[in-house]
Design an enzyme around this catalytic site. Structure first.
Site, PDB file in Angstrom:
ATOM      1  N   ASP A  88       0.966  -1.106  -0.080  1.00 55.14           N
ATOM      2  CA  ASP A  88      -0.150  -0.192  -0.147  1.00 55.14           C
ATOM      3  C   ASP A  88       1.105   1.405  -0.018  1.00 55.14           C
ATOM      4  OD1 ASP A  88      -2.792   1.240   0.308  1.00 55.14           O
ATOM      5  OD2 ASP A  88      -1.698   2.042   2.137  1.00 55.14           O
ATOM      6  N   GLU A 114      13.221 -15.926  -0.495  1.00 49.25           N
ATOM      7  CA  GLU A 114      13.530 -16.914   0.489  1.00 49.25           C
ATOM      8  C   GLU A 114      12.468 -18.172   0.376  1.00 49.25           C
ATOM      9  OE1 GLU A 114      13.470 -15.185   4.489  1.00 49.25           O
ATOM     10  OE2 GLU A 114      14.870 -13.957   4.063  1.00 49.25           O
TER      11      GLU A 114
HETATM   12  C1  GLC Z   1      -4.080   3.267  -0.770  1.00 51.83           C
HETATM   13  C2  GLC Z   1      -5.487   2.592  -0.598  1.00 51.83           C
HETATM   14  C3  GLC Z   1      -6.517   3.448  -0.110  1.00 51.83           C
HETATM   15  C4  GLC Z   1      -6.057   3.939   1.310  1.00 51.83           C
HETATM   16  C5  GLC Z   1      -4.761   4.528   1.236  1.00 51.83           C
HETATM   17  C6  GLC Z   1      -4.337   4.776   2.647  1.00 51.83           C
HETATM   18  O1  GLC Z   1      -4.197   4.254  -1.565  1.00 51.83           O
HETATM   19  O2  GLC Z   1      -5.711   1.962  -1.748  1.00 51.83           O
HETATM   20  O3  GLC Z   1      -7.597   2.969   0.130  1.00 51.83           O
HETATM   21  O4  GLC Z   1      -7.005   4.962   1.924  1.00 51.83           O
HETATM   22  O5  GLC Z   1      -3.788   3.713   0.508  1.00 51.83           O
HETATM   23  O6  GLC Z   1      -3.967   3.476   3.170  1.00 51.83           O
END
Ligand code: GLC
Length: 505
Positions: free
Chosen positions: A191, A222
């Site tokens: 993310d 790994e």
């Molecule tokens: C990414 C996710 C989104 C979230 C953001 C913060 O963009 O796709 O849904 O709000 O990260 O974690």
């Protein structure tokens, strides 16, 4: 499947809270997902990516992770997650989970400890004075705690940013990756991957971030066949490709394609740029039309302006849904024919439109509150799926509790059940296309065919020809021995406007 399964995979994105509700509390869960695994098997996908399923106060739909080694009780248990991974594997479906390394939750043990003990604050960004950074959801990016210090949160105040200069943070995430790889996860979706490293003045795409992913890659290597998929929103494709060098992430979401307007020159330019930048680092491209952060495709492509821009979401802008649906069908065949992997966000295979009229009191996206109720935000693409029946909850759950976001009554036409037997439905198009794609498309290369400037046409190395007509006039199909699949009528050898076809040469 070979060890490079991911190079051409069709990956289905599950937003667990909205996919299927097994226990009837109105929130989707692992029990619901497990019941629906046969549906995903029939759909013909190779892998599932689940957005976060961890314990969370839900300040940002689970992207505020309180514990990276457990499951949110409303979604299930850790034991059930392991059972689910095993069941998916039994059906030949790989599982990619979401890891959120830029920030945690204010409810996490580390942040709670930092609140109590000033000597434990170096894992985060605590300062005596905030700078002028703004949160991506609106408002300031700093929140003050009781003793007067401020902590940084690029997103919601419930999501404090980690300090990646701290070795404990680096070690922690190596352990988290191993925790899930040990439990059978086939991949990790990373993310906000470009935001982790910060200086006093900047936080986007700083060079130091690559060192983190080199470390992650060593962990992934790994194990057998595990992958790292980056969420990297960067306008500069050269910078984007740096995340995909051979010792970093395996693939990343192609948001350039997602944001591209439904226009032939722009699409061809985006596709060509994608292919060349990925080729420069030997990574396979991905083709993404939507996810849980952007307006649904049917709605987006039915608007006067079909491009996507996070900073100008155009929530509620009127859309011609019939036009949008025609284009969404054609776009699906385009995306699935291109070389590389493809992502399908849950509900796109049903052609669900964006839900623009969620009552304000039910909205949950922090964008809504953080923008001072000016940006409705992302709830409209997160409405629980309609599975069957004539009225809400449309088989989403056993019908005890109301779905956590209300489903429009018109969705009775769009349930999986209503579409399953209909040869003209979106679901049938996706099923047929994904089945054909498994054998004949995926990783490889393409050669452009120049038919007309408003027509996109290419031949795949696997000898499938894809033609998409984006112009107003029908176009004559190139010579072919068979029509494999079309998104609309192709009578008299003509392809109408906003229609795509796959041909056997
Ligand atoms: C990414 C996710 C989104 C979230 C953001 C913060 O963009 O796709 O849904 O709000 O990260 O974690």
């Amino acid at each position: 499947m070979s060890d490079t399964w991911w190079r051409g995979a069709a990956i289905y994105q599950v937003y667990p809270r909205s996919f299927a509700d097994g226990d009837g509390d109105g929130v989707g869960d692992l029990a619901g997902l497990r019941e629906r695994l046969p549906y995903l098997k029939d759909l013909g996908i190779n892998a599932i990516w689940l957005t976060p399923w961890y314990p969370s106060p839900m300040a940002d739909g689970g992207y505020d992770v309180a514990d990276y080694r457990d499951i949110e009780p409303a979604i299930g248990t850790l034991a059930e997650a392991e059972t689910f991974i095993g069941e998916a594997h039994g059906l030949g479906i790989r599982v990619i989970i979401d890891v959120v390394p830029n920030h945690t939750s204010t409810a996490s043990a580390w942040f709670q400890e930092a609140l109590r003990d000033r000597s434990k604050r170096d894992r985060f960004w605590f300062r005596d004075e905030p700078n002028d950074w703004r949160s991506i959801f609106g408002g300031p990016a700093w929140t003050q705690v009781a003793d007067g210090q401020w902590y940084l949160h690029l997103f919601d105040p419930g999501q404090p940013d980690y300090n990646w200069d701290n070795p404990e943070v680096r070690q922690e995430f190596h352990d988290v990756l191993r925790f899930w790889f040990d439990r059978g996860a086939d991949g990790i979706r990373v993310d906000s991957a470009a935001l982790l490293v910060k200086s006093a003045t900047a936080y986007e795409d700083l060079d130091g971030v690559h060192d983190i992913y080199r470390g992650w890659r060593r962990v992934a290597d790994e194990y057998d066949d595990r992958i790292l998929v980056g969420e990297v929103w960067l306008p500069d494709q050269e910078r984007f490709a740096r995340y995909l060098r051979p010792d970093e992430l395996h693939t990343a979401f192609n948001f350039d394609f997602l944001a591209c307007p439904w226009e032939p020159a722009a699409l061809r330019a985006s596709i060509s740029l994608t292919l060349s930048t990925h080729a420069s680092v030997g990574a396979p491209p991905t083709w993404v039309l939507s996810n849980h952060d952007v307006a649904r495709v049917v709605t987006r492509y039915g608007r006067a302006d079909t491009s996507w821009d996070h900073a100008d979401r155009r929530d509620g802008v009127p859309a011609d849904l019939e036009l949008g649906r025609r284009r969404a069908r054609a776009a699906a065949l385009l995306a699935m024919a291109l070389p590389g992997g493809v992502y399908v966000y849950q509900g796109e295979e049903l052609g669900l439109p964006e839900v623009d009229d969620i009552p304000d009191r039910l909205r949950q996206d922090p964008m809504w509150t953080r923008s001072g109720h000016t940006v409705p935000g992302r709830d409209g693409c997160r409405v629980p799926l309609p599975w069957s029946g004539d009225a809400p909850p449309f088989g989403f759950g056993p019908g005890v509790g109301e779905p956590w976001l209300p489903q429009p009554p018109e969705w009775k036409e769009l349930t999986a059940e209503a579409q399953a037997g209909d040869p003209a439905s979106m679901l049938t198009l996706y099923r047929t296309a994904l089945r054909l794609r498994r054998d004949r498309l995926g990783d490889g290369s393409l050669t452009w065919l120049d038919l007309r400037p408003d027509v996109l046409a290419f031949t795949r190395d696997t000898r499938v020809v894809c033609v998409v007509n984006l112009g107003p006039d029908p176009v004559r199909l190139p010579p072919h021995s068979a029509v494999l699949l079309a998104s609309g009528p192709t009578g008299d050898g003509l392809l109408p406007c906003d229609t795509a076809v796959w041909l056997e040469p």
